[in-house]
Design a protein around this motif. Structure first.
Motif, PDB file in Angstrom:
ATOM      1  N   ARG A 297      -5.381  11.287  -5.176  1.00 48.52           N
ATOM      2  CA  ARG A 297      -4.415  10.415  -5.846  1.00 48.52           C
ATOM      3  C   ARG A 297      -4.310  10.712  -7.335  1.00 48.52           C
ATOM      4  NH1 ARG A 297      -5.830   4.719  -2.681  1.00 48.52           N
ATOM      5  NH2 ARG A 297      -4.439   5.093  -0.907  1.00 48.52           N
TER       6      ARG A 297
ATOM      7  N   THR B 211      -6.811  -0.673  -5.178  1.00 49.16           N
ATOM      8  CA  THR B 211      -6.436   0.721  -4.906  1.00 49.16           C
ATOM      9  C   THR B 211      -7.612   1.660  -5.142  1.00 49.16           C
ATOM     10  OG1 THR B 211      -4.126   0.332  -5.484  1.00 49.16           O
ATOM     11  CG2 THR B 211      -4.906   2.600  -5.596  1.00 49.16           C
TER      12      THR B 211
ATOM     13  N   SER C 200       0.826  -1.201   0.000  1.00 52.13           N
ATOM     14  CA  SER C 200       0.000   0.000   0.000  1.00 52.13           C
ATOM     15  C   SER C 200       0.868   1.261   0.000  1.00 52.13           C
ATOM     16  CB  SER C 200      -0.918   0.002   1.228  1.00 52.13           C
ATOM     17  OG  SER C 200      -1.823  -1.074   1.168  1.00 52.13           O
ATOM     18  N   ALA C 201       2.041   1.171   0.636  1.00 51.09           N
ATOM     19  CA  ALA C 201       2.909   2.336   0.742  1.00 51.09           C
ATOM     20  C   ALA C 201       3.755   2.569  -0.510  1.00 51.09           C
ATOM     21  CB  ALA C 201       3.827   2.183   1.961  1.00 51.09           C
ATOM     22  N   THR C 202       4.097   1.500  -1.256  1.00 48.67           N
ATOM     23  CA  THR C 202       5.020   1.654  -2.395  1.00 48.67           C
ATOM     24  C   THR C 202       4.315   1.769  -3.744  1.00 48.67           C
ATOM     25  OG1 THR C 202       5.265  -0.742  -2.757  1.00 48.67           O
ATOM     26  CG2 THR C 202       6.769   0.298  -1.175  1.00 48.67           C
TER      27      THR C 202
ATOM     28  N   SER D  51      -0.872   0.654   6.328  1.00 55.10           N
ATOM     29  CA  SER D  51      -0.130   1.851   5.906  1.00 55.10           C
ATOM     30  C   SER D  51      -0.410   2.193   4.450  1.00 55.10           C
ATOM     31  CB  SER D  51       1.377   1.625   6.079  1.00 55.10           C
ATOM     32  OG  SER D  51       1.704   1.477   7.433  1.00 55.10           O
ATOM     33  N   GLY D  52      -0.520   3.494   4.171  1.00 54.25           N
ATOM     34  CA  GLY D  52      -0.665   3.945   2.796  1.00 54.25           C
ATOM     35  C   GLY D  52      -2.063   3.813   2.234  1.00 54.25           C
ATOM     36  N   THR D  53      -3.056   3.533   3.085  1.00 57.18           N
ATOM     37  CA  THR D  53      -4.422   3.354   2.593  1.00 57.18           C
ATOM     38  C   THR D  53      -5.300   4.542   2.950  1.00 57.18           C
ATOM     39  OG1 THR D  53      -5.176   2.239   4.613  1.00 57.18           O
ATOM     40  CG2 THR D  53      -4.216   0.857   2.880  1.00 57.18           C
TER      41      THR D  53
END
Length: 301
Positions: free
Chosen positions: A114, A108, A89-91, A154-156
């Motif tokens: 985004r 995603t 999710s982070a990359t 993370s990253g969501t």
């Protein structure tokens, strides 16, 4: 179809090698290299994940392989190779932005924020962020979690939303970011977190694949609307047209219903579980009138 896996180290190096590079001619890059690179997830069931043979499978992967066929036709390159690059999710967004991967095939959320960094093709699923907890704990809302530890990935968008709710509603949550969905579920399973906030279709898949599916419950009103889209480089209109046309063809031909049923109403690997999530009216609306909108209001019935 020949598929090769890129080493994790190479992917990490690409991510850390410098500022994002704009990729404005993806078709030329693919043709020159003879390879199209797909970013995939490791545990986003049933969208993109490893099965029991360590093969990458899933609903989004099936759609992406249809797109690959369209790219082959566009480039007149039937022997085009497919490279698979695991992302988290982070990359995922940095790896699209710096040109390491050409498509990201997973779960995603397409949103307006985004869209400033990456492109999206037509929406392939619509879900909502909700709460997964242990049935025995009797949790039915965020208010029931006041003062407790709650995990998200993370990253969501779910983690971002949870932080916003925590501040706005003074919930006093201790929010734990996990590296991926599998780690987040493990934190709930082992009692390190009282709840896992994420998109409900992913929560349902994780609970169904757990040791004791009946021990978990998804509760609470939807915290958000999350349209999923396959990511591609920002601003590459020629590549986006090929991808959008491929997705539209899948929808207008009716092929989408067979692909959808394969992953949401029939037994799926590795355990043969059936998610039993039939195609609903919101996604049917997208099929009837394909859209790449990142505005959640466009998906409300």
């Amino acid at each position: 179809m020949r598929v090769k896996h890129l080493p994790l180290l190479a992917a990490a190096f690409a991510l850390l090698s410098g500022p994002a590079l704009a990729q404005t001619d993806t078709l030329k890059k693919i043709k020159d290299s003879g390879t199209i690179t797909i970013g995939h997830r490791e545990s986003s069931v049933p969208f993109s994940y490893y099965d029991d043979k360590q093969q990458v499978v899933g609903y989004a992967m099936d759609l992406c392989l249809e797109i690959v066929d369209a790219v082959k036709t566009e480039l007149k390159a039937p022997d085009l190779k497919v490279a698979l690059n695991p992302v988290t999710s982070a990359t995922r967004i940095p790896l699209i932005a710096n040109g390491t991967i050409d498509l990201e095939c997973g779960s995603t959320t397409n949103n307006l924020e985004r869209q400033k960094q990456v492109g999206f093709t037509i929406t392939h699923f619509v879900t909502a962020s909700r709460i997964l907890s242990k049935k025995a704990d009797g949790i039915t809302s965020l208010a029931d979690l006041k003062g407790k530890q709650v995990v998200s990935t993370s990253g969501t968008t779910s983690l971002k939303l949870l932080n916003e709710k925590n501040t706005a509603e003074n919930l006093g949550l201790t929010i734990l970011p996990a590296k991926d969905h599998a780690e987040a579920f493990l934190m709930l399973e082992t009692g390190r977190a009282a709840a896992f906030v994420m998109d409900d279709i992913l929560l349902a898949s994780l609970a169904a694949n757990s040791k004791d599916p009946a021990a978990y419950v998804i509760t609470g009103d939807p915290l958000s609307v999350e349209p999923y889209g396959i990511m591609l480089p920002l601003g590459d209109t020629a590549f986006k047209k090929v991808v959008d046309d491929a997705m539209t063809k899948i929808y207008t031909s009716g092929e989408i219903k067979g692909i959808y049923d394969k992953w949401f109403t029939k037994a799926i690997p590795p355990k043969g579980i059936i998610l039993n999530v039939p195609l609903g009216p919101i996604f049917q609306k997208v099929i009837d009138k394909p859209t790449d909108s990142g505005n959640p209001d466009d998906y409300k019935s």
